[in-house]
Design an enzyme around this catalytic site. Structure first.
Site, short mmCIF file in Angstrom:
data_model
loop_
_atom_site.label_atom_id
_atom_site.label_comp_id
_atom_site.label_asym_id
_atom_site.label_seq_id
_atom_site.Cartn_x
_atom_site.Cartn_y
_atom_site.Cartn_z
N ALA A 59 0.83 -1.21 0.00
CA ALA A 59 0.00 0.00 0.00
C ALA A 59 0.86 1.26 0.00
CB ALA A 59 -0.95 -0.01 1.20
N ALA A 62 2.32 1.63 -3.46
CA ALA A 62 1.32 2.14 -4.40
C ALA A 62 1.08 3.63 -4.19
CB ALA A 62 0.01 1.36 -4.25
N GLU A 63 0.96 4.05 -2.94
CA GLU A 63 0.70 5.47 -2.68
C GLU A 63 1.90 6.32 -3.08
OE1 GLU A 63 -1.13 8.62 0.50
OE2 GLU A 63 -1.45 6.48 0.80
N SER A 64 3.09 5.82 -2.91
CA SER A 64 4.29 6.56 -3.31
C SER A 64 4.31 6.79 -4.82
CB SER A 64 5.55 5.82 -2.88
OG SER A 64 5.62 5.74 -1.47
N SER A 67 1.23 9.14 -5.80
CA SER A 67 1.43 10.50 -5.29
C SER A 67 2.47 11.25 -6.10
CB SER A 67 1.85 10.47 -3.82
OG SER A 67 0.78 10.02 -3.02
#
Length: 148
Positions: A59, A62-64, A67
């Site tokens: 997670a 994925a967010e890195s 973003s």
């Protein structure tokens, strides 16, 4: 962030992000544009007690990626902050490196959304995530009539 080729931006992110969560998790960015971000991450050091890739690591990975794409889309003087993240974990990974590819689904004025697919070294899907970022800060302003 610098302008330029995708690989140059990725190299800058790798250097600037060395002391961030991405650096601590061993993420290495390879491509970075508003439309697509690609990176790798080792499984080692990012596992749970059962010695498989931690779902939270997937997670965060994925967010890195998403973003970064959203920040590139937002542009100078603006920031992107994650407001919604969901992830489906498909299979365990015990070793090696995973690759993440974030693909833009929506690039708007106030938000950006990405699908992030994480695969193992055999190309099997490990995780599918969707991230939505809110874009904050002043948008580019056009000077009014008579301004110079």
């Amino acid at each position: 962030m610098p302008d330029g080729p995708s690989e140059a931006i990725a190299a800058w992110v790798n250097e600037a992000g060395a002391a961030t969560l991405a650096g601590r998790m061993g993420m290495v960015f390879q491509e970075a544009t508003p439309e697509r971000v690609v990176a790798t991450m080792p499984v080692a050091g990012n596992t749970q007690l059962q010695r498989i890739l931690h779902g939270g690591a997937s997670a965060a990975f994925a967010e890195s990626l998403g973003s970064l794409g959203a920040a590139l889309h937002a542009g100078a003087g603006r920031i992107a902050v994650g407001v919604d993240l969901n992830a489906t974990h498909h299979r365990p990974v015990r070793s090696g490196t995973v690759t993440g590819v974030a693909t833009a689904l929506h690039l708007g004025d106030s938000s950006a959304s990405y699908e992030v697919v994480v695969t193992d070294e055999a190309g099997r899907r490990v995780c599918t995530a969707r991230l939505t970022c809110a874009l904050h800060g002043a948008r580019g302003r056009v000077r009014g009539r008579g301004s110079r």
